[in-house]
Design a protein around this motif. Structure first.
Motif, PDB file in Angstrom:
ATOM      1  N   ILE A 194     -45.309 -18.316 -92.914  1.00 30.86           N
ATOM      2  CA  ILE A 194     -44.673 -19.726 -92.636  1.00 30.86           C
ATOM      3  C   ILE A 194     -43.209 -19.668 -92.881  1.00 30.86           C
ATOM      4  N   ALA A 195     -42.279 -20.092 -92.170  1.00 29.09           N
ATOM      5  CA  ALA A 195     -40.923 -20.319 -92.432  1.00 29.09           C
ATOM      6  C   ALA A 195     -40.563 -21.765 -92.363  1.00 29.09           C
ATOM      7  N   VAL A 196     -39.707 -21.814 -93.710  1.00 35.08           N
ATOM      8  CA  VAL A 196     -39.005 -23.106 -93.590  1.00 35.08           C
ATOM      9  C   VAL A 196     -37.741 -23.123 -93.625  1.00 35.08           C
ATOM     10  N   ASP A 197     -37.050 -24.006 -92.580  1.00 36.24           N
ATOM     11  CA  ASP A 197     -35.603 -24.168 -92.477  1.00 36.24           C
ATOM     12  C   ASP A 197     -35.334 -25.672 -92.282  1.00 36.24           C
ATOM     13  N   VAL A 198     -34.159 -25.978 -92.143  1.00 41.15           N
ATOM     14  CA  VAL A 198     -33.936 -27.212 -91.743  1.00 41.15           C
ATOM     15  C   VAL A 198     -33.692 -27.532 -90.067  1.00 41.15           C
ATOM     16  N   SER A 199     -33.873 -28.767 -89.558  1.00 39.58           N
ATOM     17  CA  SER A 199     -33.550 -29.155 -88.202  1.00 39.58           C
ATOM     18  C   SER A 199     -32.771 -30.417 -88.375  1.00 39.58           C
ATOM     19  N   PHE A 200     -32.706 -30.782 -87.055  1.00 34.79           N
ATOM     20  CA  PHE A 200     -31.612 -31.894 -86.783  1.00 34.79           C
ATOM     21  C   PHE A 200     -32.289 -33.322 -86.949  1.00 34.79           C
ATOM     22  N   ALA A 201     -31.796 -34.249 -87.700  1.00 39.92           N
ATOM     23  CA  ALA A 201     -32.601 -35.443 -87.901  1.00 39.92           C
ATOM     24  C   ALA A 201     -31.513 -36.479 -87.141  1.00 39.92           C
ATOM     25  N   LYS A 202     -32.162 -37.559 -86.799  1.00 42.62           N
ATOM     26  CA  LYS A 202     -31.322 -38.568 -85.942  1.00 42.62           C
ATOM     27  C   LYS A 202     -30.173 -39.170 -87.015  1.00 42.62           C
ATOM     28  N   GLN A 203     -29.137 -39.322 -86.071  1.00 45.30           N
ATOM     29  CA  GLN A 203     -27.969 -39.837 -86.542  1.00 45.30           C
ATOM     30  C   GLN A 203     -27.146 -40.410 -85.369  1.00 45.30           C
ATOM     31  N   PRO A 204     -26.069 -41.318 -85.792  1.00 44.80           N
ATOM     32  CA  PRO A 204     -25.205 -41.680 -84.661  1.00 44.80           C
ATOM     33  C   PRO A 204     -24.471 -40.784 -83.810  1.00 44.80           C
ATOM     34  N   GLY A 205     -24.521 -41.015 -82.504  1.00 36.99           N
ATOM     35  CA  GLY A 205     -23.913 -40.116 -81.671  1.00 36.99           C
ATOM     36  C   GLY A 205     -24.867 -39.204 -81.129  1.00 36.99           C
ATOM     37  N   VAL A 206     -26.018 -38.961 -81.470  1.00 36.74           N
ATOM     38  CA  VAL A 206     -26.771 -37.873 -81.087  1.00 36.74           C
ATOM     39  C   VAL A 206     -28.102 -38.450 -80.380  1.00 36.74           C
ATOM     40  N   PRO A 207     -28.394 -38.297 -78.911  1.00 39.92           N
ATOM     41  CA  PRO A 207     -29.438 -38.554 -78.336  1.00 39.92           C
ATOM     42  C   PRO A 207     -30.911 -38.484 -79.351  1.00 39.92           C
ATOM     43  N   ASP A 208     -31.766 -39.222 -79.221  1.00 42.39           N
ATOM     44  CA  ASP A 208     -32.927 -39.300 -80.092  1.00 42.39           C
ATOM     45  C   ASP A 208     -33.961 -38.487 -79.261  1.00 42.39           C
ATOM     46  N   VAL A 209     -33.689 -37.211 -78.933  1.00 41.53           N
ATOM     47  CA  VAL A 209     -34.615 -36.465 -78.163  1.00 41.53           C
ATOM     48  C   VAL A 209     -34.985 -35.348 -79.058  1.00 41.53           C
ATOM     49  N   ASN A 210     -36.369 -35.006 -79.268  1.00 37.79           N
ATOM     50  CA  ASN A 210     -36.870 -33.833 -80.337  1.00 37.79           C
ATOM     51  C   ASN A 210     -35.950 -33.884 -81.441  1.00 37.79           C
ATOM     52  N   LEU A 211     -35.646 -34.909 -82.071  1.00 37.32           N
ATOM     53  CA  LEU A 211     -35.268 -35.033 -83.370  1.00 37.32           C
ATOM     54  C   LEU A 211     -36.199 -35.517 -84.497  1.00 37.32           C
ATOM     55  N   GLY A 212     -36.038 -35.092 -85.778  1.00 34.66           N
ATOM     56  CA  GLY A 212     -36.787 -35.738 -86.574  1.00 34.66           C
ATOM     57  C   GLY A 212     -35.976 -36.897 -87.325  1.00 34.66           C
ATOM     58  N   SER A 213     -36.559 -37.668 -88.274  1.00 38.09           N
ATOM     59  CA  SER A 213     -35.997 -38.651 -88.899  1.00 38.09           C
ATOM     60  C   SER A 213     -36.057 -38.393 -90.527  1.00 38.09           C
ATOM     61  N   LEU A 214     -35.114 -38.893 -91.154  1.00 37.30           N
ATOM     62  CA  LEU A 214     -35.114 -38.755 -92.750  1.00 37.30           C
ATOM     63  C   LEU A 214     -36.050 -39.619 -93.046  1.00 37.30           C
ATOM     64  N   GLY A 215     -37.108 -39.057 -93.975  1.00 36.95           N
ATOM     65  CA  GLY A 215     -38.287 -39.721 -94.552  1.00 36.95           C
ATOM     66  C   GLY A 215     -39.214 -39.582 -93.609  1.00 36.95           C
ATOM     67  N   GLY A 216     -39.089 -39.027 -92.519  1.00 36.04           N
ATOM     68  CA  GLY A 216     -40.200 -39.040 -91.522  1.00 36.04           C
ATOM     69  C   GLY A 216     -41.123 -37.915 -91.496  1.00 36.04           C
ATOM     70  N   GLY A 217     -40.948 -37.126 -92.642  1.00 32.90           N
ATOM     71  CA  GLY A 217     -41.715 -36.003 -92.902  1.00 32.90           C
ATOM     72  C   GLY A 217     -41.490 -34.435 -92.275  1.00 32.90           C
ATOM     73  N   PRO A 218     -42.111 -33.694 -92.531  1.00 36.42           N
ATOM     74  CA  PRO A 218     -41.832 -32.393 -92.163  1.00 36.42           C
ATOM     75  C   PRO A 218     -41.939 -32.440 -90.401  1.00 36.42           C
TER      76      PRO A 218
END
Length: 338
Positions: A225-249
């Motif tokens: 199992i690898a763990v890295d970071v990935s893109f969370a929703k933020q202003p100016g970025v389309p909400d497609v295939n993104l995570g949310s801060l506090g939205g879990g793994p």
């Protein structure tokens, strides 16, 4: 969450550019020393083992240890340091930024910034990194005594607590993943597992994944199992295939990843009523899981990502709840293996 916050702050306060991860490895080793058998290898990877050493199933847990930075490429006649990328540093956030130069002495510096009034292209023009320089306030002769080509440069910033359970720091990519496995080892400290676990804090992911390749080959796991970071929703970025801060793994789905492992992780998240999201990738993942999955004759591999805003900047942001939930999810998975 205060203990988890302090863990993150300790890890992010240790420098560790690709090929220069030793201080970061020492910080991570200090967190794991009472929980597992810890050692380093010739590549600069840190490994830690726990669980049943004689078990048939051997799970590799990988998080890369390095962070993006800069490398000194020369010193000009006026004492300014010429620089290049060391990993995927974003040129847009560099001009006027405070940095630390790790030479014979640790020096404070500033990335040179031309006032917009004097720029031919106006305020929107950003020079390539190899055209930038760092001002450490020294003459050429003074700088040569303290700095040499190959020395590393990092953003000069301190981790900060934001409101609620959110924190900001440089290097959360990927000290967040390192923190997940430190926390997972804490959770499982008193438990008897039916599998062997090797934690791999791998070197040089930001420059191609060399540490994961050699570390996975040496460990010879049956799954990973690898763990890295990935893109969370933020202003100016389309909400497609993104995570949310506090939205879990963010549980990865990609051709290179094991579908059965992925499905079980999703099942466990549902059983624990834990927030989670899918991260769909049609090709490679751009993480160490690509290297690990194709090591040797192949290793079934899953990928979990921690949602993060403002990647590769001095002010990356995560939510501590996502660190805790990711650690709890992996701990639940390890309890079932074997």
């Amino acid at each position: 969450m205060e203990e988890l916050e302090q863990l993150i702050f300790r890890l992010c306060s240790a420098p560790g550019t690709p090929g220069g991860e030793s201080p970061a490895a020492e910080a991570a080793a200090a967190e794991l020393s009472g929980l597992a058998k810890v050692q380093t290898d010739r590549m600069g990877n840190l490994t830690a083992e726990f669980g049943n050493p004689d078990a048939r199933e051997h799970v590799l847990l990988d998080a890369h240890l390095d962070q993006i930075g800069l490398i000194v490429t020369g010193i000009d006649e006026n004492g300014f340091l010429k620089i290049g990328r060391c990993g995927g540093t974003d040129a847009r956030v560099l001009p006027g930024g405070a940095v630390t130069v790790y030479g014979a002495e640790t020096l404070c510096g500033v990335v040179c910034c031309t006032p917009p009034h004097l720029q031919e292209g106006g305020e929107d023009k950003v020079e390539p990194v190899d055209k930038m320089a760092v001002d450490v306030g020294l003459s050429h002769d003074e700088a040569e005594k303290l700095v040499r080509p190959g020395d590393r440069v990092l953003f000069r910033t301190n981790p900060k607590r934001l409101l609620g359970t959110r924190v900001s720091a440089a290097g959360l990519d990927n000290r967040a993943g390192v923190a997940v496995f430190c926390r997972c080892a804490q959770i499982l400290k008193q438990e008897k597992l039916n599998c062997k676990v090797t934690v791999l804090f791998s070197a040089q992911e930001e420059t191609g994944g060399a540490g994961a390749k050699t570390g996975a080959f040496a460990a010879r796991p049956t799954q990973a199992i690898a763990v890295d970071v990935s893109f969370a929703k933020q202003p100016g970025v389309p909400d497609v295939n993104l995570g949310s801060l506090g939205g879990g793994p963010m549980i990865g789905i990609a051709p290179v990843l094991s579908r059965s492992m992925t499905d079980r992780l999703i099942g466990l998240a549902e059983e624990k009523k834990m927030p989670w999201t899918r991260e769909i990738m049609g090709g490679g993942t751009g993480t160490n899981s690509d290297e690990i999955a194709t090591t040797g004759s192949g290793v079934p591999t899953a990928l979990i990502s921690v949602p993060l805003r403002y990647m590769h900047t001095p002010a990356e942001v995560i939510d501590l709840k996502d660190i805790e939930n990711t650690a709890q999810l992996i701990a639940a998975y390890l309890r079932e293996v074997g």
